[in-house]
Design an enzyme around this catalytic site. Structure first.
Site, mmCIF file in Angstrom:
data_model
loop_
_atom_site.group_PDB
_atom_site.id
_atom_site.type_symbol
_atom_site.label_atom_id
_atom_site.label_comp_id
_atom_site.label_asym_id
_atom_site.label_seq_id
_atom_site.Cartn_x
_atom_site.Cartn_y
_atom_site.Cartn_z
ATOM 1 N N SER A 170 -2.769 -8.040 2.926
ATOM 2 C CA SER A 170 -3.035 -7.929 4.370
ATOM 3 C C SER A 170 -3.419 -9.298 4.922
ATOM 4 C CB SER A 170 -4.162 -6.927 4.628
ATOM 5 O OG SER A 170 -3.811 -5.660 4.158
ATOM 6 N N LYS A 190 -17.775 -6.860 6.794
ATOM 7 C CA LYS A 190 -16.516 -7.598 6.939
ATOM 8 C C LYS A 190 -16.052 -7.592 8.397
ATOM 9 C CE LYS A 190 -14.048 -6.680 2.594
ATOM 10 N NZ LYS A 190 -12.839 -6.030 2.065
ATOM 11 N N HIS A 211 0.837 -1.204 0.000
ATOM 12 C CA HIS A 211 0.000 0.000 0.000
ATOM 13 C C HIS A 211 0.872 1.254 0.000
ATOM 14 C CE1 HIS A 211 -3.042 -2.686 2.332
ATOM 15 N NE2 HIS A 211 -3.546 -2.504 1.130
ATOM 16 N N ARG A 218 -2.372 -6.347 -8.255
ATOM 17 C CA ARG A 218 -1.249 -7.295 -8.157
ATOM 18 C C ARG A 218 -1.344 -8.296 -9.295
ATOM 19 N NH1 ARG A 218 -2.706 -8.316 -2.073
ATOM 20 N NH2 ARG A 218 -4.587 -8.447 -3.271
HETATM 21 O O1 PNS Z 1 -8.898 -3.334 0.573
HETATM 22 P P1 PNS Z 1 -10.162 -3.884 -0.025
HETATM 23 O O2 PNS Z 1 -10.906 -4.691 1.014
HETATM 24 O O3 PNS Z 1 -9.920 -4.632 -1.301
HETATM 25 O O4 PNS Z 1 -11.078 -2.605 -0.389
HETATM 26 C C1 PNS Z 1 -12.375 -2.775 -0.882
HETATM 27 C C2 PNS Z 1 -13.134 -1.430 -0.920
HETATM 28 C C3 PNS Z 1 -13.119 -0.739 0.423
HETATM 29 C C4 PNS Z 1 -12.491 -0.529 -1.951
HETATM 30 C C5 PNS Z 1 -14.603 -1.749 -1.366
HETATM 31 O O5 PNS Z 1 -15.108 -2.774 -0.566
HETATM 32 C C6 PNS Z 1 -15.531 -0.541 -1.244
HETATM 33 O O6 PNS Z 1 -15.380 0.435 -1.952
HETATM 34 N N1 PNS Z 1 -16.526 -0.622 -0.322
HETATM 35 C C7 PNS Z 1 -17.501 0.429 -0.081
HETATM 36 C C8 PNS Z 1 -18.872 0.094 -0.691
HETATM 37 C C9 PNS Z 1 -18.834 0.266 -2.202
HETATM 38 O O7 PNS Z 1 -18.892 1.370 -2.712
HETATM 39 N N2 PNS Z 1 -18.680 -0.874 -2.928
HETATM 40 C C10 PNS Z 1 -18.472 -0.892 -4.368
HETATM 41 C C11 PNS Z 1 -19.730 -0.703 -5.201
HETATM 42 S S1 PNS Z 1 -21.090 -1.715 -4.714
#
Ligand code: PNS
Length: 161
Positions: A129, A42, A18, A91
């Protein structure tokens, strides 16, 4: 004109992968808002306060960073912050399908919000992570994969200090 990107994620915890994406993102954007997903279904190992603190310490010498938490839709947050783009790291091929889905859903929800991807540096291609937490849980050495503050916090969390 200031170019601003939102770099969203769970950051549970922040890794050197990150950090690398943010540093390289700062070559494209004037400011990056690291936006930590807050209230989601989550399960997180670290609380939102712990995740914010670890990120702040990891980026303390890097200017033009803001650390924030968000819940609800990412595109709504990006619009609220007047961001020009959402920044994501990619990645291996295994990330592609999820990232593609996320980017297209976000585009469907808000056409004006662009997603920009940076390929993860080769050094960090296998880190995540989740795998870092898995190794740390059983006392595996994760030094060099995460900022020192995260290494310390993981050791504390899993009782290795
Ligand atoms: O580090 P991650 O867990 O891959 O991040 C995922 C994240 C936070 C980018 C994604 O889950 C997110 O944007 N969640 C907020 C809700 C949302 O807008 N979801 C996408 C469209 S439904």
């Amino acid at each position: 004109m200031q170019r601003v990107a939102v770099y969203p994620g769970s950051f549970d915890p922040v890794t050197n992968g990150h950090v690398d994406i943010v540093k390289r993102g700062l070559k494209l954007f004037d400011k990056i808002i690291i936006a930590i997903l807050h209230n989601s279904s989550k399960e997180f190992l670290f609380s939102i306060e712990e995740r914010i603190e670890m990120i702040k310490i990891s980026f303390e010498n890097i200017p033009n960073i803001e650390v924030d938490a968000f819940d609800g839709l990412l595109v709504d947050y990006a619009k609220k912050k007047n961001a020009d783009a959402i920044l994501r790291g990619m990645r291996a091929v295994s990330d592609f399908e999820y990232e593609f889905q996320l980017a297209l859903m976000n585009r469907k929800l808000a056409r004006e919000v662009q997603t920009v991807f940076l390929m993860t540096g080769l050094r960090w291609i296998f880190t995540s992570s989740s795998i870092i937490k898995e190794a740390a849980r059983y006392g595996g050495d994760i030094e060099g994969m995460v900022p020192p503050v995260v290494d310390k916090k993981l050791k504390e969390k899993f009782g290795f200090v």
